[in-house]
Design a protein around this motif. Structure first.
Motif, PDB file in Angstrom:
ATOM      1  N   ASN A 190      44.514  43.835  59.957  1.00  0.00           N
ATOM      2  CA  ASN A 190      44.521  42.413  59.589  1.00  0.00           C
ATOM      3  C   ASN A 190      43.934  41.524  60.690  1.00  0.00           C
ATOM      4  N   PHE A 191      44.089  41.960  61.943  1.00  0.00           N
ATOM      5  CA  PHE A 191      43.654  41.120  63.070  1.00  0.00           C
ATOM      6  C   PHE A 191      42.729  41.831  64.064  1.00  0.00           C
ATOM      7  N   THR A 192      43.270  42.869  64.743  1.00  0.00           N
ATOM      8  CA  THR A 192      42.567  43.439  65.894  1.00  0.00           C
ATOM      9  C   THR A 192      41.145  43.899  65.561  1.00  0.00           C
ATOM     10  N   ALA A 193      41.019  44.680  64.486  1.00  0.00           N
ATOM     11  CA  ALA A 193      39.698  45.204  64.135  1.00  0.00           C
ATOM     12  C   ALA A 193      38.751  44.087  63.715  1.00  0.00           C
ATOM     13  N   LEU A 194      39.325  42.941  63.320  1.00  0.00           N
ATOM     14  CA  LEU A 194      38.514  41.789  62.924  1.00  0.00           C
ATOM     15  C   LEU A 194      38.238  40.881  64.126  1.00  0.00           C
ATOM     16  N   ASN A 195      38.343  41.475  65.321  1.00  0.00           N
ATOM     17  CA  ASN A 195      38.032  40.746  66.545  1.00  0.00           C
ATOM     18  C   ASN A 195      39.006  39.597  66.801  1.00  0.00           C
ATOM     19  N   ILE A 196      40.252  39.786  66.354  1.00  0.00           N
ATOM     20  CA  ILE A 196      41.299  38.819  66.664  1.00  0.00           C
ATOM     21  C   ILE A 196      42.349  39.548  67.508  1.00  0.00           C
ATOM     22  N   HIS A 222      44.891  37.551  54.714  1.00  0.00           N
ATOM     23  CA  HIS A 222      43.602  37.347  54.037  1.00  0.00           C
ATOM     24  C   HIS A 222      43.145  38.710  53.496  1.00  0.00           C
ATOM     25  N   THR A 223      42.068  38.715  52.703  1.00  0.00           N
ATOM     26  CA  THR A 223      41.577  39.981  52.170  1.00  0.00           C
ATOM     27  C   THR A 223      40.596  40.644  53.138  1.00  0.00           C
ATOM     28  N   SER A 224      40.342  40.028  54.290  1.00  0.00           N
ATOM     29  CA  SER A 224      39.381  40.597  55.239  1.00  0.00           C
ATOM     30  C   SER A 224      39.717  42.018  55.734  1.00  0.00           C
ATOM     31  N   PRO A 225      41.003  42.422  55.835  1.00  0.00           N
ATOM     32  CA  PRO A 225      41.244  43.815  56.219  1.00  0.00           C
ATOM     33  C   PRO A 225      40.586  44.827  55.280  1.00  0.00           C
ATOM     34  N   VAL A 226      40.286  44.415  54.037  1.00  0.00           N
ATOM     35  CA  VAL A 226      39.606  45.343  53.125  1.00  0.00           C
ATOM     36  C   VAL A 226      38.162  45.602  53.596  1.00  0.00           C
ATOM     37  N   GLN A 227      37.575  44.630  54.315  1.00  0.00           N
ATOM     38  CA  GLN A 227      36.265  44.883  54.961  1.00  0.00           C
ATOM     39  C   GLN A 227      36.377  46.109  55.858  1.00  0.00           C
ATOM     40  N   ARG A 238      26.320  23.550  50.476  1.00  0.00           N
ATOM     41  CA  ARG A 238      26.068  23.078  51.839  1.00  0.00           C
ATOM     42  C   ARG A 238      26.761  24.047  52.799  1.00  0.00           C
ATOM     43  N   LEU A 239      25.990  24.619  53.709  1.00  0.00           N
ATOM     44  CA  LEU A 239      26.587  25.519  54.703  1.00  0.00           C
ATOM     45  C   LEU A 239      26.823  24.741  55.994  1.00  0.00           C
ATOM     46  N   ARG A 240      28.076  24.642  56.400  1.00  0.00           N
ATOM     47  CA  ARG A 240      28.443  23.939  57.641  1.00  0.00           C
ATOM     48  C   ARG A 240      28.776  24.960  58.713  1.00  0.00           C
ATOM     49  N   PRO A 241      28.229  24.791  59.934  1.00  0.00           N
ATOM     50  CA  PRO A 241      28.573  25.714  61.005  1.00  0.00           C
ATOM     51  C   PRO A 241      30.089  25.714  61.222  1.00  0.00           C
ATOM     52  N   SER A 242      30.640  26.901  61.427  1.00  0.00           N
ATOM     53  CA  SER A 242      32.087  26.991  61.600  1.00  0.00           C
ATOM     54  C   SER A 242      32.387  28.145  62.543  1.00  0.00           C
ATOM     55  N   TYR A 243      33.654  28.511  62.611  1.00  0.00           N
ATOM     56  CA  TYR A 243      34.006  29.626  63.487  1.00  0.00           C
ATOM     57  C   TYR A 243      35.026  30.543  62.833  1.00  0.00           C
ATOM     58  N   PHE A 244      34.708  31.805  62.746  1.00  0.00           N
ATOM     59  CA  PHE A 244      35.684  32.861  62.460  1.00  0.00           C
ATOM     60  C   PHE A 244      35.443  33.951  63.491  1.00  0.00           C
ATOM     61  N   PRO A 245      36.493  34.562  64.019  1.00  0.00           N
ATOM     62  CA  PRO A 245      36.304  35.578  65.055  1.00  0.00           C
ATOM     63  C   PRO A 245      35.492  36.780  64.560  1.00  0.00           C
ATOM     64  N   PHE A 246      35.516  37.030  63.235  1.00  0.00           N
ATOM     65  CA  PHE A 246      34.895  38.253  62.705  1.00  0.00           C
ATOM     66  C   PHE A 246      33.507  38.024  62.141  1.00  0.00           C
ATOM     67  N   THR A 247      32.989  36.795  62.220  1.00  0.00           N
ATOM     68  CA  THR A 247      31.599  36.558  61.801  1.00  0.00           C
ATOM     69  C   THR A 247      30.879  35.749  62.870  1.00  0.00           C
ATOM     70  N   GLU A 248      29.577  35.991  63.000  1.00  0.00           N
ATOM     71  CA  GLU A 248      28.764  35.253  63.967  1.00  0.00           C
ATOM     72  C   GLU A 248      27.300  35.307  63.541  1.00  0.00           C
ATOM     73  N   PRO A 249      26.655  34.212  63.169  1.00  0.00           N
ATOM     74  CA  PRO A 249      27.285  32.895  63.062  1.00  0.00           C
ATOM     75  C   PRO A 249      28.210  32.811  61.837  1.00  0.00           C
ATOM     76  N   SER A 250      29.041  31.763  61.832  1.00  0.00           N
ATOM     77  CA  SER A 250      29.950  31.547  60.708  1.00  0.00           C
ATOM     78  C   SER A 250      29.593  30.239  60.011  1.00  0.00           C
ATOM     79  N   ALA A 251      29.888  30.189  58.732  1.00  0.00           N
ATOM     80  CA  ALA A 251      29.624  28.964  57.980  1.00  0.00           C
ATOM     81  C   ALA A 251      30.725  28.724  56.963  1.00  0.00           C
ATOM     82  N   GLU A 252      31.164  27.466  56.880  1.00  0.00           N
ATOM     83  CA  GLU A 252      32.007  27.092  55.760  1.00  0.00           C
ATOM     84  C   GLU A 252      31.095  26.548  54.686  1.00  0.00           C
ATOM     85  N   VAL A 253      31.429  26.878  53.442  1.00  0.00           N
ATOM     86  CA  VAL A 253      30.522  26.527  52.355  1.00  0.00           C
ATOM     87  C   VAL A 253      31.168  25.484  51.460  1.00  0.00           C
TER      88      VAL A 253
END
Ligand code: PHE
Length: 345
Positions: A134-140, A171-176, A245-260
């Motif tokens: 849920n966290f560590t592998a997602l760079n958190i 979140h569902t990101s651990p399924v990634q 509209r894609l707005r620059p954002s931050y998530f530890p597991f994506t780079e670059p990140s965008a909120e849509v």
């Protein structure tokens, strides 16, 4: 003597258990009648000719009396039940309220269909997760502030598995992670499902739904992400004039990140998704290019494989599509609410 004694025992039996006990006493192996039967063997032929019909007659009489008493007790028991259980079978049956597909299930089905057309399979993962997936592998990492932002429901320390703390996935990101670890690229999946955060108001419930999207392949760019999201949103809201509209954002597991954000236009004061020249924007999802550290944590070479990911609230999609305004009503199971929005018959 024996006869009147046995008949009175039989008559006195006042329950089905008592009549069974009386039967054992009167006719069982240890009964007086059984003892009398045994004496027949030691008698002379003439004596037996006289005694045998008498003893057998006695046995038949007692046996009939017991059977009659048992039938009477059973009839009385049935009578008593009929008297208390009053079901009027002549009454017409009331109409059963009819359920329907829930808006969340409906949206999940639509998402699976839309993304199937784009070549995405549906993946799933456990709702009870460990903090590594849920966290560590997602760079958190443990000390990362994003862990605090997730309002996580943790299980007690005793529930730890292989030294990993257990939690309800936020979140569902651990399924990634689970998908990248179990399948070789190219990967194209969506992962819809339940997620949990300790949060509750008109737009947040402790249990909610997300859909994750993940593409891992060679030469994947932000352009692929944008096209995929545009195609998905246009299909979902069933109109072509939708601007993202894609707005620059931050998530530890994506780079670059965008909120849509998705553009809406005002129609009679109501926000309607779509319109070539939007009156405003509504955020619908978080996304970005999968961080090389995440790809590496899953045992893949980030120089060889790239990809994008997105995570989107399903309940929010349903609210926007069907004009529902209180998320909590999604989980009340109130048929009137379903009917109001055209879901139940
Ligand atoms: N997991 C993020 C969230 O729940 C959303 C997200 C998914 C962002 C994938 C980027 C990529 O907020």
């Amino acid at each position: 003597e024996i006869r009147s004694k046995l008949l009175s025992i039989t008559e006195a039996a006042d329950s089905l258990d008592a009549i069974e006990a009386a039967r054992v006493t009167a006719l069982g192996k240890a009964s007086e009648i059984a003892a009398l039967m045994k004496t027949l063997g030691g008698m002379s032929a003439e004596e037996r000719q006289v005694q045998a019909p008498l003893i057998q007659g006695l046995r038949a009489e007692v046996s009939d009396a017991i059977a009659a008493r048992k039938a009477a007790l059973e009839a009385a028991a049935l009578e008593a039940r009929l008297a208390t259980e009053t079901i009027d079978l002549t009454l017409p049956a009331g109409a059963a309220a009819q359920g329907s597909v829930h808006p969340v299930a409906q949206v999940m089905d639509e998402l699976a269909e839309i993304f199937a057309d784009l070549g995405f399979a549906v993946a799933t993962g456990p709702e009870i997760e460990d903090d590594w997936h849920n966290f560590t592998a997602l760079n958190i990492p443990e000390t990362h502030p994003a862990r605090a932002m997730h309002d996580t429901f943790y299980f007690p320390d005793e529930a730890a598995r292989d030294g990993k703390k257990m939690l309800l996935r936020t979140h569902t990101s651990p399924v990634q992670i689970r998908t990248m670890m179990s399948e070789m690229p190219p990967i194209r999946i969506i992962a819809p499902g339940r997620t949990y955060r300790s949060d509750s108001d008109a737009t947040h419930t402790p249990m909610f739904h997300q859909v994750e999207g993940l593409v891992i392949d060679k030469g994947i760019t932000l352009g692929h992400l944008k096209w995929t999201l545009e195609t998905f949103v246009k299909a979902f809201f069933e109109r072509d004039d939708i601007v993202l509209r894609l707005r620059p954002s931050y998530f530890p597991f994506t780079e670059p990140s965008a909120e849509v954000d998705v553009g809406y236009t005002l129609v009679d004061g109501r926000r309607v998704i779509g319109g070539a020249e939007p009156d405003g924007w509504m955020e619908i999802l978080g996304s970005g290019m999968v961080h090389p550290k995440v790809i590496a944590a899953c045992g893949l070479d980030p120089d060889e494989w790239q990809g994008f990911a997105f995570g989107c609230g399903i309940d929010r999609l349903a609210m926007l599509k069907y004009g529902m305004d209180d998320l909590r009503a999604f989980f009340d199971g109130d048929l009137r609410w379903l009917k109001h929005y055209g879901f139940a018959a």
